[in-house]
Design an enzyme around this catalytic site. Sequence first.
Site, PDB file in Angstrom:
ATOM      1  N   ASP A  45       0.900  -1.142   0.000  1.00 25.37           N
ATOM      2  CA  ASP A  45       0.000   0.000   0.000  1.00 25.37           C
ATOM      3  C   ASP A  45       0.947   1.200   0.000  1.00 25.37           C
ATOM      4  OD1 ASP A  45      -2.010   1.561   2.594  1.00 25.37           O
ATOM      5  OD2 ASP A  45      -1.897   1.976   0.457  1.00 25.37           O
ATOM      6  N   ASP A  47       0.420   4.869  -0.430  1.00 26.38           N
ATOM      7  CA  ASP A  47       0.101   6.085   0.318  1.00 26.38           C
ATOM      8  C   ASP A  47       0.025   5.821   1.818  1.00 26.38           C
ATOM      9  OD1 ASP A  47       0.008   7.439  -2.046  1.00 26.38           O
ATOM     10  OD2 ASP A  47      -2.162   7.640  -2.109  1.00 26.38           O
ATOM     11  N   GLU A  54      -0.567  10.959   1.690  1.00 28.42           N
ATOM     12  CA  GLU A  54      -1.525  10.497   0.695  1.00 28.42           C
ATOM     13  C   GLU A  54      -1.291  11.309  -0.570  1.00 28.42           C
ATOM     14  OE1 GLU A  54      -4.051   8.093   0.885  1.00 28.42           O
ATOM     15  OE2 GLU A  54      -3.165   7.511   2.802  1.00 28.42           O
ATOM     16  N   ARG A  90     -13.194  13.600  -7.479  1.00 27.92           N
ATOM     17  CA  ARG A  90     -11.904  14.193  -7.113  1.00 27.92           C
ATOM     18  C   ARG A  90     -11.053  14.442  -8.352  1.00 27.92           C
ATOM     19  NH1 ARG A  90     -10.034  10.267  -2.294  1.00 27.92           N
ATOM     20  NH2 ARG A  90     -11.064   8.783  -3.653  1.00 27.92           N
TER      21      ARG A  90
END
Length: 121
Positions: A45, A47, A54, A90
Amino acid sequence: MAHRVAFLASGTTGVRLNLHRYPRLSVAVPAAMEALAQADAVCFDVDSTVVTEEGIDVLAAHLGVGQQVADLTASAMSGTTKFEDALAARLSLMQPSKKSILKCIEELPLEFSPGLEDLGK
């Protein structure tokens, strides 16, 4: 033959390794080196695990839409908005380009999480 897959994800005490074969087992970084060496595959993973931030938040702030993106993220995290819809909103808000991403990385270089570089040794 069972395959051992290691997943690296962040936790409240820093970078931790979760073994897929034992979903409840989590070991601290020093013991993770052994697990990584024996794994058939390793999934990271990125971020807030491989790097300290992030990426979408950093890029959104760099593009001047940080709070709007944070609000959409919070909506998705609370379950009010579907993840896919929040992600599309986003990206639509940010309208990232290759040029803007490269400029963001140049001006705000990513920082590896403490202890991560030792995992590759």
